[in-house]
Design a protein around this motif. Sequence first.
Motif, short mmCIF file in Angstrom:
data_model
loop_
_atom_site.label_atom_id
_atom_site.label_comp_id
_atom_site.label_asym_id
_atom_site.label_seq_id
_atom_site.Cartn_x
_atom_site.Cartn_y
_atom_site.Cartn_z
N ASP A 50 11.70 -18.17 -46.61
CA ASP A 50 10.95 -18.50 -45.41
C ASP A 50 11.87 -18.92 -44.26
OD1 ASP A 50 8.58 -18.65 -43.94
OD2 ASP A 50 8.24 -20.75 -44.45
N LEU A 51 12.96 -18.17 -44.08
CA LEU A 51 13.93 -18.47 -43.04
C LEU A 51 13.74 -17.61 -41.78
CD1 LEU A 51 17.18 -18.72 -45.20
CD2 LEU A 51 15.64 -20.56 -44.47
N PHE B 215 13.42 -8.03 -33.47
CA PHE B 215 13.71 -9.40 -33.10
C PHE B 215 13.15 -10.31 -34.18
CE2 PHE B 215 14.15 -7.27 -29.09
CZ PHE B 215 15.22 -7.92 -28.50
N TYR B 216 13.62 -11.54 -34.23
CA TYR B 216 13.19 -12.46 -35.28
C TYR B 216 13.19 -13.89 -34.75
CZ TYR B 216 18.19 -13.20 -35.45
OH TYR B 216 19.49 -13.48 -35.10
N TYR B 217 12.43 -14.72 -35.40
CA TYR B 217 12.50 -16.16 -35.20
C TYR B 217 13.17 -16.74 -36.42
CZ TYR B 217 8.80 -15.77 -31.62
OH TYR B 217 8.05 -15.46 -30.52
N LEU B 218 14.06 -17.70 -36.21
CA LEU B 218 14.61 -18.46 -37.33
C LEU B 218 13.65 -19.60 -37.62
CD1 LEU B 218 18.39 -18.69 -36.38
CD2 LEU B 218 17.30 -17.15 -38.03
N ARG B 219 13.46 -19.87 -38.90
CA ARG B 219 12.53 -20.91 -39.31
C ARG B 219 13.22 -21.87 -40.28
NH1 ARG B 219 6.72 -19.00 -39.97
NH2 ARG B 219 6.80 -20.64 -41.50
N ASN B 220 12.67 -23.06 -40.37
CA ASN B 220 13.07 -24.03 -41.40
C ASN B 220 14.58 -24.24 -41.44
OD1 ASN B 220 10.34 -24.44 -42.16
ND2 ASN B 220 10.39 -22.47 -43.21
N ALA B 221 15.20 -24.08 -42.60
CA ALA B 221 16.63 -24.37 -42.76
C ALA B 221 17.50 -23.47 -41.89
CB ALA B 221 17.03 -24.24 -44.24
N ALA B 222 17.07 -22.24 -41.63
CA ALA B 222 17.86 -21.34 -40.77
C ALA B 222 17.91 -21.86 -39.34
CB ALA B 222 17.30 -19.93 -40.81
N LEU C 59 17.55 -25.03 -38.50
CA LEU C 59 18.38 -26.24 -38.54
C LEU C 59 19.86 -25.89 -38.61
CD1 LEU C 59 16.29 -28.48 -40.96
CD2 LEU C 59 16.46 -28.64 -38.46
N LEU C 60 20.21 -24.84 -39.35
CA LEU C 60 21.60 -24.40 -39.43
C LEU C 60 22.10 -23.94 -38.07
CD1 LEU C 60 24.18 -23.72 -40.97
CD2 LEU C 60 23.13 -21.52 -41.57
N GLU C 61 21.30 -23.17 -37.34
CA GLU C 61 21.71 -22.73 -36.01
C GLU C 61 21.93 -23.93 -35.09
OE1 GLU C 61 20.56 -19.30 -32.93
OE2 GLU C 61 18.90 -20.66 -33.38
N ILE C 62 21.03 -24.88 -35.11
CA ILE C 62 21.16 -26.08 -34.28
C ILE C 62 22.42 -26.85 -34.66
CG2 ILE C 62 20.12 -28.33 -33.74
CD1 ILE C 62 17.37 -26.86 -34.11
N ALA C 63 22.70 -26.97 -35.95
CA ALA C 63 23.90 -27.68 -36.41
C ALA C 63 25.17 -26.97 -35.94
CB ALA C 63 23.90 -27.80 -37.94
N LEU C 64 25.18 -25.65 -36.00
CA LEU C 64 26.36 -24.90 -35.55
C LEU C 64 26.57 -25.05 -34.04
CD1 LEU C 64 25.96 -21.68 -37.70
CD2 LEU C 64 27.76 -23.40 -37.90
N ILE C 65 25.48 -25.05 -33.29
CA ILE C 65 25.59 -25.27 -31.85
C ILE C 65 26.11 -26.67 -31.57
CG2 ILE C 65 24.24 -25.54 -29.72
CD1 ILE C 65 22.41 -23.26 -30.85
#
Length: 93
Positions: A32-33, A47-54, A56-62
């Motif tokens: 469910d990412l 195109f896609y939306y990132l959800r849940n842990a994905a 959060l991972l993108e936000i953490a990398l930024i």
Amino acid sequence: DESSATLRFQFGSKSDFSFTPSDHVSIGEALDLFDFDSASRVTGTKFYYLRNAAALLEIALINWTLTECFKRGFTPMTTPDLARESVVAGCGF
């Protein structure tokens, strides 16, 4: 189609799995990412939306990247979502 692709270099040996490996899309959907259906209704296909842990991972990398940039003197800035017509036209819109 990779039928005309040429292998130029291979590092290590090819992994031999005791199962059929899944691609990243199948794994992400199972966890469910990704949300392709909702995104395609808004932006079109591929195109896609990132959800849940994905997401959060993108936000953490930024956040990590910005922290590293701050250490080197980068000044963060946000800009308005509005622009003069001449600027928009100059961008090709």
